[in-house]
Scaffold this active site. Structure first.
Site, PDB file in Angstrom:
ATOM      1  N   CYS A  91     -19.627  -6.040   3.721  1.00  0.00           N
ATOM      2  CA  CYS A  91     -18.907  -4.835   4.132  1.00  0.00           C
ATOM      3  C   CYS A  91     -17.602  -4.814   3.358  1.00  0.00           C
ATOM      4  O   CYS A  91     -16.989  -5.872   3.169  1.00  0.00           O
ATOM      5  CB  CYS A  91     -18.623  -4.873   5.635  1.00  0.00           C
ATOM      6  SG  CYS A  91     -17.666  -3.447   6.212  1.00  0.00           S
ATOM      7  N   CYS A 105       0.427   0.167  10.259  1.00  0.00           N
ATOM      8  CA  CYS A 105      -0.081  -0.850   9.330  1.00  0.00           C
ATOM      9  C   CYS A 105       0.990  -1.736   8.717  1.00  0.00           C
ATOM     10  O   CYS A 105       1.916  -1.248   8.048  1.00  0.00           O
ATOM     11  CB  CYS A 105      -0.888  -0.191   8.216  1.00  0.00           C
ATOM     12  SG  CYS A 105      -1.721  -1.447   7.199  1.00  0.00           S
ATOM     13  N   CYS A 122       0.491   4.793   6.955  1.00  0.00           N
ATOM     14  CA  CYS A 122      -0.162   4.627   8.267  1.00  0.00           C
ATOM     15  C   CYS A 122       0.810   3.911   9.227  1.00  0.00           C
ATOM     16  O   CYS A 122       1.236   2.775   8.960  1.00  0.00           O
ATOM     17  CB  CYS A 122      -1.451   3.836   8.097  1.00  0.00           C
ATOM     18  SG  CYS A 122      -2.511   4.511   6.781  1.00  0.00           S
ATOM     19  N   ARG A 132     -17.903  -2.553  17.976  1.00  0.00           N
ATOM     20  CA  ARG A 132     -17.165  -3.810  17.750  1.00  0.00           C
ATOM     21  C   ARG A 132     -15.842  -3.825  18.504  1.00  0.00           C
ATOM     22  O   ARG A 132     -15.005  -2.927  18.351  1.00  0.00           O
ATOM     23  CB  ARG A 132     -16.906  -4.036  16.251  1.00  0.00           C
ATOM     24  CG  ARG A 132     -16.243  -5.409  16.013  1.00  0.00           C
ATOM     25  CD  ARG A 132     -16.106  -5.794  14.551  1.00  0.00           C
ATOM     26  NE  ARG A 132     -17.369  -5.725  13.874  1.00  0.00           N
ATOM     27  CZ  ARG A 132     -17.620  -4.948  12.826  1.00  0.00           C
ATOM     28  NH1 ARG A 132     -16.676  -4.191  12.326  1.00  0.00           N
ATOM     29  NH2 ARG A 132     -18.807  -4.935  12.277  1.00  0.00           N
ATOM     30  N   CYS A 147     -16.649  -9.142   5.752  1.00  0.00           N
ATOM     31  CA  CYS A 147     -15.987  -7.854   5.540  1.00  0.00           C
ATOM     32  C   CYS A 147     -14.730  -8.066   4.703  1.00  0.00           C
ATOM     33  O   CYS A 147     -13.863  -8.858   5.084  1.00  0.00           O
ATOM     34  CB  CYS A 147     -15.572  -7.253   6.876  1.00  0.00           C
ATOM     35  SG  CYS A 147     -16.906  -7.167   8.074  1.00  0.00           S
ATOM     36  N   CYS A 202       0.835  -1.205   0.000  1.00  0.00           N
ATOM     37  CA  CYS A 202       0.000   0.000   0.000  1.00  0.00           C
ATOM     38  C   CYS A 202       0.876   1.264   0.000  1.00  0.00           C
ATOM     39  O   CYS A 202       1.845   1.352   0.746  1.00  0.00           O
ATOM     40  CB  CYS A 202      -0.913  -0.008   1.215  1.00  0.00           C
ATOM     41  SG  CYS A 202      -2.033   1.398   1.244  1.00  0.00           S
ATOM     42  N   CYS A 242     -19.467   2.135   8.784  1.00  0.00           N
ATOM     43  CA  CYS A 242     -18.700   1.447   9.816  1.00  0.00           C
ATOM     44  C   CYS A 242     -17.449   2.299  10.028  1.00  0.00           C
ATOM     45  O   CYS A 242     -16.612   2.405   9.122  1.00  0.00           O
ATOM     46  CB  CYS A 242     -18.320   0.039   9.355  1.00  0.00           C
ATOM     47  SG  CYS A 242     -17.191  -0.812  10.490  1.00  0.00           S
TER      48      CYS A 242
HETATM   49  N1  SAM Z   1      -6.617   0.536   3.048  1.00  0.00           N
HETATM   50  C1  SAM Z   1      -7.923   0.855   3.513  1.00  0.00           C
HETATM   51  C2  SAM Z   1      -7.923   1.996   4.488  1.00  0.00           C
HETATM   52  O1  SAM Z   1      -6.957   2.156   5.222  1.00  0.00           O
HETATM   53  O2  SAM Z   1      -8.893   2.736   4.521  1.00  0.00           O
HETATM   54  C3  SAM Z   1      -8.642  -0.309   4.101  1.00  0.00           C
HETATM   55  C4  SAM Z   1      -7.895  -1.351   4.922  1.00  0.00           C
HETATM   56  S1  SAM Z   1      -7.147  -0.774   6.448  1.00  0.00           S
HETATM   57  C5  SAM Z   1      -6.081  -2.116   6.874  1.00  0.00           C
HETATM   58  C6  SAM Z   1      -8.504  -0.808   7.601  1.00  0.00           C
HETATM   59  C7  SAM Z   1      -8.239  -0.385   9.010  1.00  0.00           C
HETATM   60  O3  SAM Z   1      -7.552  -1.390   9.710  1.00  0.00           O
HETATM   61  C8  SAM Z   1      -7.413   0.839   9.260  1.00  0.00           C
HETATM   62  O4  SAM Z   1      -8.106   2.029   9.074  1.00  0.00           O
HETATM   63  C9  SAM Z   1      -7.008   0.671  10.702  1.00  0.00           C
HETATM   64  O5  SAM Z   1      -7.936   1.331  11.539  1.00  0.00           O
HETATM   65  C10 SAM Z   1      -7.071  -0.845  10.909  1.00  0.00           C
HETATM   66  N2  SAM Z   1      -5.734  -1.393  11.193  1.00  0.00           N
HETATM   67  C11 SAM Z   1      -4.733  -1.562  10.312  1.00  0.00           C
HETATM   68  N3  SAM Z   1      -3.636  -2.065  10.904  1.00  0.00           N
HETATM   69  C12 SAM Z   1      -3.939  -2.216  12.216  1.00  0.00           C
HETATM   70  C13 SAM Z   1      -3.209  -2.675  13.339  1.00  0.00           C
HETATM   71  N4  SAM Z   1      -1.931  -3.058  13.255  1.00  0.00           N
HETATM   72  N5  SAM Z   1      -3.836  -2.713  14.531  1.00  0.00           N
HETATM   73  C14 SAM Z   1      -5.115  -2.300  14.646  1.00  0.00           C
HETATM   74  N6  SAM Z   1      -5.856  -1.856  13.612  1.00  0.00           N
HETATM   75  C15 SAM Z   1      -5.285  -1.797  12.408  1.00  0.00           C
HETATM   76 FE1  SF4 Z   2      -2.779   1.199   3.359  1.00  0.00          FE
HETATM   77 FE2  SF4 Z   2      -2.755   0.027   5.740  1.00  0.00          FE
HETATM   78 FE3  SF4 Z   2      -3.087   2.653   5.585  1.00  0.00          FE
HETATM   79 FE4  SF4 Z   2      -5.063   0.990   4.716  1.00  0.00          FE
HETATM   80  S1  SF4 Z   2      -4.312   1.219   6.822  1.00  0.00           S
HETATM   81  S2  SF4 Z   2      -4.281   2.839   3.685  1.00  0.00           S
HETATM   82  S3  SF4 Z   2      -3.816  -0.706   3.937  1.00  0.00           S
HETATM   83  S4  SF4 Z   2      -1.241   1.518   4.946  1.00  0.00           S
END
Ligand code: SAM
Ligand code: SF4
Ligand code: DTB
Length: 322
Positions: free
Chosen positions: A137, A69, A66, A269, A106, A62, A197
């Site tokens: 979802c 992530c 973040c 949740r 989801c 990606c 959500c």
């Molecule tokens: N890429 C898209 C986005 O970020 O909008 C969708 C997938 S993203 C992985 C969905 C959510 O997963 C993120 O917004 C975050 O809140 C949660 N998430 C990701 N990594 C995480 C982690 N290590 N621990 C807890 N929540 C996490």
């Molecule tokens: Fe990409 Fe992870 Fe951020 Fe979603 S949460 S936009 S998958 S880096």
């Protein structure tokens, strides 16, 4: 869901300030839990838990940064990038989830935002999931208004897009898109008639005021999200937050309670982070008003409790899936 909508949504508060939520988070625990349970029981059956199963339909690589992530290309986390899954393979997973007892499926994609051609396949997945009798979802990143409308036309039930943290702490966590970008996507989803959500993550090194700011931001949306995932950070080696101090379990329960009190109609949740929680901490989360979980051994790329452990836990608590 015997008592859903006991209070007309028009009477719900949408003017929660950070100070209001912080007062809840700092309240004596017995008072906080009493208020949370009163709100919960006014609208929900306290013995029922909604069960959702997650699938990563497009993993890793990606472009966003973040800090939490494992799927960001900015970090070395050992998550291999893969292409969007075939519709048939996704529907096989959805059928297995349904047969294991999930009522919502989801699907998550590691995109900044979907390309229009990707949406053809995602719409086919949504239609297939609904044909199996499951709620659908997806979480695909930022959407334009026309993209949200396409997903609505395919019958999408929920779109997950999190605020993640407070507006103030946000810039420490993500630099590649703004809080306002997120609010804009949520507006497009809402305008398209899709259920929202939207939640966030705690345990990212934020101050208590940031936890309050997150819940206040969610509870001040023009309409409360129908589903509010509260994630405890899953710390993944290689990410910026690999060594963040874990949140205290009682403080986590307080965040759940504040979400329940401020957004009484929502499904709150108990999301990521359950694998590292004791059964007792999870039980307190249910008492604080959590009434939904992710079910099955994987979240997107990290571990979730095995279905057997959850069956035993819900059995010990005399709670049932709905
Ligand atoms: N890429 C898209 C986005 O970020 O909008 C969708 C997938 S993203 C992985 C969905 C959510 O997963 C993120 O917004 C975050 O809140 C949660 N998430 C990701 N990594 C995480 C982690 N290590 N621990 C807890 N929540 C996490
Ligand atoms: Fe990409 Fe992870 Fe951020 Fe979603 S949460 S936009 S998958 S880096
Ligand atoms: C949400 O709030 N939590 C889920 C779902 N929405 C998509 C994702 C949790 C991901 C945890 C880290 C991982 O497994 O990669």
């Amino acid at each position: 869901m015997a008592r859903m909508n006991a209070i007309p949504p028009a009477t719900l508060r949408h003017d929660w300030s950070t100070a209001d939520i912080q007062a809840l988070l700092e309240a004596p625990f017995p008072e906080l839990m009493f208020r949370a349970q009163a709100a919960h029981r006014a609208h929900h059956d306290p013995c029922r838990v909604q069960i959702s199963t997650l699938l990563s339909i497009k993993t890793g690589g990606c472009p966003e940064d973040c800090a939490y992530c494992p799927q960001s290309a900015a970090y070395e986390t050992g998550v291999a990038a893969s292409k969007l899954m075939d519709v048939g393979a996704v529907l096989a997973e959805a059928r297995a989830a349904r047969d294991a007892g999930a009522t919502r499926f989801c699907m998550g994609a590691a995109w900044r935002s979907p390309k229009d051609r990707d949406l053809d396949a995602v719409c086919a997945m949504v239609e297939g999931v609904r044909a199996l009798g499951l709620e659908s979802c997806v979480t695909l990143g930022m959407l334009t208004a026309p993209q949200a409308q396409r997903l609505a036309a395919a019958g999408l039930d929920y779109y997950n897009h999190n605020l993640d943290t407070s507006p103030e702490y946000y810039r420490d966590i993500i630099t590649t898109r703004t809080y306002q970008d997120r609010l804009d996507t949520l507006g497009h989803v809402r305008d398209a008639g899709i259920n929202v959500c939207c939640g966030g993550i705690v345990g990212m090194g934020e101050a208590a005021a940031d936890r309050a700011g997150l819940i206040a931001a969610l509870a001040s949306l023009p309409k409360h999200p129908e589903s509010v995932p509260i994630n405890a950070l899953v710390r993944v080696a290689g990410t910026k937050l690999a060594d963040a101090a874990p949140i205290d379990a009682i403080d986590f329960v307080r965040v759940i309670a504040a979400a329940r009190i401020s957004m009484p109609l929502a499904y709150v949740r108990l999301s990521a982070g359950r694998e590292g929680m004791t059964d007792e901490a999870q039980a307190l989360c249910f008492l604080a008003g959590a009434n939904s979980i992710f079910y099955g051994p994987r979240l997107l790329t990290t571990a979730n409790p095995a279905a057997d452990r959850d069956r035993v836990l819900l059995g010990r608590l005399g709670m049932r899936a709905q």
